[in-house]
Scaffold this active site. Structure first.
Site, PDB file in Angstrom:
ATOM      1  N   LYS A  76       0.871  -1.174   0.000  1.00 41.00           N
ATOM      2  CA  LYS A  76       0.000   0.000   0.000  1.00 41.00           C
ATOM      3  C   LYS A  76       0.909   1.225   0.000  1.00 41.00           C
ATOM      4  CE  LYS A  76      -3.815   2.076   2.686  1.00 41.00           C
ATOM      5  NZ  LYS A  76      -4.643   1.971   3.914  1.00 41.00           N
ATOM      6  N   SER A 151      -9.652   2.093   3.018  1.00 39.64           N
ATOM      7  CA  SER A 151      -8.732   2.848   2.180  1.00 39.64           C
ATOM      8  C   SER A 151      -7.720   1.982   1.428  1.00 39.64           C
ATOM      9  CB  SER A 151      -7.964   3.849   3.041  1.00 39.64           C
ATOM     10  OG  SER A 151      -7.128   3.171   3.959  1.00 39.64           O
ATOM     11  N   SER A 175      -9.928  -0.251   7.164  1.00 43.46           N
ATOM     12  CA  SER A 175      -9.305  -0.064   5.848  1.00 43.46           C
ATOM     13  C   SER A 175      -8.620  -1.289   5.261  1.00 43.46           C
ATOM     14  CB  SER A 175      -8.294   1.083   5.907  1.00 43.46           C
ATOM     15  OG  SER A 175      -8.968   2.316   5.904  1.00 43.46           O
TER      16      SER A 175
END
Lengths: 485, 481
Positions: A76, A151, A175
């Site tokens: 990420k 997210s 997330s």
């Protein structure tokens, strides 16, 4: 080759079926072919990936390969990576190249895993749909008109589309778990303090926790094994041993006590979701689990409390992005105030600004007691609810999300509705507990996730349950329909 | 109307840890800009603070030295404001739960009495960097070497009633922290900086007047002058029927006046909240006890010892123990000289005179303690007279080296050779027949006065080097014999 799990790739590399360079090239090629329709990567670090793969092959030849040596993965874009751009999906850090690795990045590098690139996300991890990214929304590989969740939506989409076997994520209010649920993955948010936060761009420091996103519980265990552990450079990181997660996977579930919070299974729960969860519970019962109702009485307070605490911390965490030392700086500032105001007005997107404003307000003189202090008191109540419940059950089961992936742009005009959809995941962050989301079925062709919350540092138990469930069910093996797999 | 000033001080003390409070960077002063700032100090994304335990230990030492309550659970908070030399956009400080709670110190007033000054609290925090406005056309340079240096902010009660009291208190705190070795006390380098809260009220009134805060005053002298000029300014406003505005002011040493920096309406809302990156600091009784046992001798204890061990007067003992640097200097002089009272005299009279004339602190003395001790030794062993010693002392001050070197190269060694003295005396007697006649005709009492002339002439002829006692004896013998 690209459909193999990380565990399978690990075995194949060990057996010499192919090299790390070969499997890395397969994924790099696939990203080139497919990702334009998903937008799951912000940066593909092809050159470094191939170097790492070469080094991994050399390491294997030298006889000191570990289980992850040579296995590709993606980060990420919130994990700082030495020499590789780390944007946090923000214009503010569009060209930021850290001169250091986050502890997680270093650990995976040390394990010999090969980083393919950096995945898309909501800007500064603020969002539940991956629509707040400066680099554009991520599409759900199951249905391209839908969101991938957020997210960690880029990581989720990339793993689901087989653009990487697994990926890192971070989870502040859901997330990891929510995009895992939306994309049919297994995602684990570890106990707060299990994984170092050093070098992970901070959103809400007391809630942020990094974890693995994978197709199977086994892969998640493999990855967590490499990510977890004490870091003296993170004062909130727990100084305790990391158990053998893989070894725990095969324990039987006989006598497992599962609690169902009555507050989560009210009349407003979507019947299709309720049926799906009931079916999953049947499977767990068949594996030896016993189910009982429990109560988490302060559940309804968790989303409001979270939306005070997280923005408050974020408002301070994001103050460092001021255009002075690194990152975006506005053109030709006329004075200091102009530099600050335009840099931040131009560098941050709307959702980030919204949360900075909320957090600043909540901490302001005269409002602190009513908002921040009250929210911290609620946080304690919520934690106490969980601690009490976990005295009578081993894990707490619920849907991960109230529904499946929604359409792109469907919720972006109504942030509060989107916030409220995180009601099953947010309380877990407030309590600091570990939780896993695993695929539990399809609703109208879209994956739905089941969440299990365990006691502090019982990640092994959660992975064990998910693995046993996956030995009995096929949901985690289904391939998305929106892209060629 | 008679006015009374009410003064409280906030003293920012840089703790002399080797590394910063939340990072591993060096805290050494004077390095090239930004060479002592790591990723944590620069507030790079994802960087996290780790508390330096040494800073905690030093804060507890201070707390114990002022008999304060020690915060067994202290919490670091974020103090939010934007400034280019504040990299994170917040300063990590302590707000609700400081490490040191209420304590007190004693100061000596001019009339010789003691007064107790309350210390409200002392808390740990990080220093900011420095903004450099020169050398950058239309821009500001930022040096983050200082960012993250540990500070102990010591907040007093509004217990002081004059600038002199404020300075006495500041000196006391200065002496305690330097005694403890937790701060180098170097005000010129900013190791101690002081914010002065000043208000005035009609004498006898209970309520405080509106106060102003004078920021960042960095010398004892400026503290005294800044407070006095602020008191004067406030009295003038009030006597003209005006009102003092609560605001932050800066002291301009060149003009000897304070001027407005920002008023309260524009004051920052710092939005303090507990720093989620740092755990509360929990310290146990064992930890505190171990520090208590390791505390060095404090000013008060040293004063008592000086007066007992060296037989010094109360006054001398308290002057010489006022700062650790002074005490260490004095003890070194006394040790080398082998005579504490002479050492005390030389340090307090001759050395202090020159230090004061040149506005120097004892740490800046151009004469090392060893040299002053050797000089006294040379007086004691009759190598030089006390008068010559003062000359040598001046030369030492002017950087001419050790006393032995100066005595040797300038040929100042006292003449004790009786033959040589006799030769000079013979010459004087021969040159002054009239005075000799007068002397010989005089009675005993008058002779005592008249001999002074011959002593003076002899000493002059020997350039002061003849041993005065021997000169006296030889003269008596020759004049009377």
């Amino acid at each position: 080759m690209h459909t193999k799990t990380a565990a399978e790739i690990s075995q194949d590399l060990q057996a010499g079926k192919y090299t790390s360079v070969e499997i890395t090239q397969v994924f790099l090629q696939r990203i080139k072919q497919i990702d334009s329709s998903l937008n799951s990567y912000i940066t593909v670090s092809e050159e470094q990936a191939l170097e790492q793969a070469k080094a991994a092959d050399a390491r294997r030849a030298a006889g000191n390969a570990g289980p992850l040596t040579g296995v590709p993965f993606a980060h990420k874009d919130i994990f700082c990576t030495d020499g590789i751009r780390t944007t946090c999906a923000s214009r503010m850090l569009e060209n930021f190249v850290p001169p250091y690795n986050s502890t997680v990045a270093q650990k995976l590098l040390d394990a010999g895993a090969v980083c393919l690139g950096k995945t898309n996300m909501d800007e500064f991890a603020m969002g539940s749909s991956n629509e707040t990214s400066y680099f554009g929304a991520v599409k759900n590989p199951w249905e391209l008109s839908r969101v991938s969740g957020g997210s960690s939506g880029g990581s989720a989409a990339a793993v689901a589309a087989r653009l990487t076997p697994f990926a890192t994520g971070t989870d502040t209010g859901g997330s990891i778990r929510q995009p895992a649920a939306f994309c049919g993955l297994t995602g684990l948010k570890p106990t707060y303090g299990r994984v170092s936060r050093l070098g992970v761009v901070a959103f809400a420091s007391s809630l942020d926790q990094a974890g693995p996103m994978a197709r199977t519980a086994e892969d998640a265990a493999l990855m967590l094994q490499a990510m977890a552990g004490f870091d003296p450079k993170d004062s909130t990181c727990a100084e305790r041993d990391v158990p053998d997660y893989l070894a725990a996977l095969n324990q039987p579930l006989d006598g497992l006590r599962i609690g169902l919070p009555k507050e989560y299974f009210g009349a407003d729960l979507d019947p299709a979701m309720a049926d799906l969860i009931q079916a999953a519970i049947k499977e767990l019962e068949a594996l030896g689990a016993q189910v009982q109702e429990i109560s988490l009485p302060n559940t309804a307070l968790s989303v409001p409390a979270y939306y005070v605490i997280a923005p408050a911390e974020a408002s301070a965490n994001l103050s460092r992005f001021d255009g002075v030392r690194y990152g975006y700086r506005c053109e030709n500032p006329t004075n200091l105030d102009d530099l600050y105001m335009r840099t931040r007005a131009e560098g941050f997107g709307d959702e980030v600004k919204r949360r900075i404003l909320i957090g600043t307000y909540a901490l302001s003189a005269g409002y602190y007691d009513a908002y921040y202090r009250k929210a911290q008191q609620i946080r304690r109540l919520i934690r106490d609810d969980f601690v009490k419940a976990l005295e009578s059950v081993d894990v707490i089961l619920s849907p991960t999300t109230p529904g499946t992936a929604f359409n792109l742009n469907a919720m972006s005009a109504d942030p509060v509705s989107m916030y409220l959809a995180d009601l099953f995941t947010i309380p877990v962050n407030l309590a600091g507990l570990p939780a896993i989301s695993m695929p539990a079925g399809l609703i109208d062709g879209l994956p739905a996730g089941l969440q299990l919350v365990g006691n502090y540092f019982e990640e092994a138990r959660l992975l064990n349950i998910a693995h046993q469930f996956q030995q009995r069910t096929q949901w985690h093996t289904l391939a998305p329909q929106g892209v060629p797999v | 109307m008679e006015w009374e000033a009410v003064i409280g001080l906030e003293i920012h003390t840089q703790l002399s840890t080797k590394s910063k409070i939340f990072s591993g960077s060096s805290t050494a002063f004077g390095a090239e800009p930004n060479t002592q700032a790591c990723a944590v100090d620069l507030a790079m994304p994802g960087m996290l603070p780790v508390l330096n335990e040494e800073a905690v230990r030093m804060a507890v030492m201070f707390g114990l030295a002022i008999e304060a309550e020690i915060g067994k659970r202290s919490v670091f908070d974020r103090k939010n404001y934007f400034y280019p030399d504040l990299p994170k956009g917040y300063q990590t400080s302590q707000f609700e739960f400081p490490i040191v709670g209420r304590g007190h110190v004693e100061i000596q007033l001019e009339d010789g009495t003691n007064k107790q000054i309350g210390v409200t609290r002392a808390h740990l925090e990080e220093d900011a960097g420095k903004s450099l406005h020169e050398d950058f056309h239309g821009m500001t340079g930022i040096d983050l070497n200082r960012a993250g240096t540990p500070l102990l902010e010591i907040v007093s009660e509004p217990d002081m009633r004059s600038a002199k009291e404020a300075v006495a208190y500041l000196r006391k705190i200065h002496s305690i922290v330097t005694y403890l070795g937790i701060c180098d006390g170097n005000m010129a380098e900013g190791s101690m900086r002081c914010d002065c809260n000043v208000s005035v009220r009609p004498k006898g009134q209970k309520e405080f007047g509106t106060r102003t805060e004078i920021k960042n005053v960095n010398s004892f002298r400026f503290v005294e002058r800044a407070i006095n000029s602020e008191i004067q300014r406030q009295i003038e406003i009030l006597e003209d029927g005006g009102r003092v505005i609560q605001e932050t002011r800066l002291y301009d040493a060149d003009k000897n006046e304070t001027r407005s920096m920002r008023s309260k309406e524009f004051a920052n809302d710092y939005r303090y909240f507990p720093c989620p990156d740092l755990l509360p600091v929990v310290i146990g009784d064992d930890y505190i006890e171990a520090i208590r046992q390791s505390l060095p001798e404090l000013p008060e204890q040293k004063r008592q010892r000086f007066s007992e061990q060296y037989g010094l007067s109360d006054y001398d003992a308290s002057v010489l123990s006022a700062s650790r640097a002074m005490a260490d200097y004095f003890e070194r002089v006394a040790e080398v000289a082998g005579d504490a009272k002479l050492a005390a005299n030389w340090v307090m009279v001759e050395l202090s005179r020159l230090l004061n004339q040149n506005n120097l602190e004892i740490e800046q003395s151009p004469i090392p303690a060893e040299h002053l001790g050797q000089l006294i030794q040379r007086i004691r062993d009759n190598t030089i007279s006390g008068k010559i010693a003062k000359q040598v002392f001046e030369d030492m001050w002017n950087g001419e080296g050790s006393p032995d070197h100066i005595i040797e190269t300038k040929g100042l060694k006292q003449v004790t050779d009786t033959g040589a003295i006799e030769a000079v005396v013979d010459e004087i007697i021969a040159k002054n027949p009239a005075q000799v006649e007068q002397y010989r005709a005089a009675d005993e009492d008058r002779r005592k006065k008249l001999i002074g002339f011959f002593v003076g002439q002899t000493m002059k002829a020997s350039q002061g080097k003849a041993n005065p006692q021997q000169v006296n004896e030889v003269l008596k013998k020759k004049l009377e014999g």
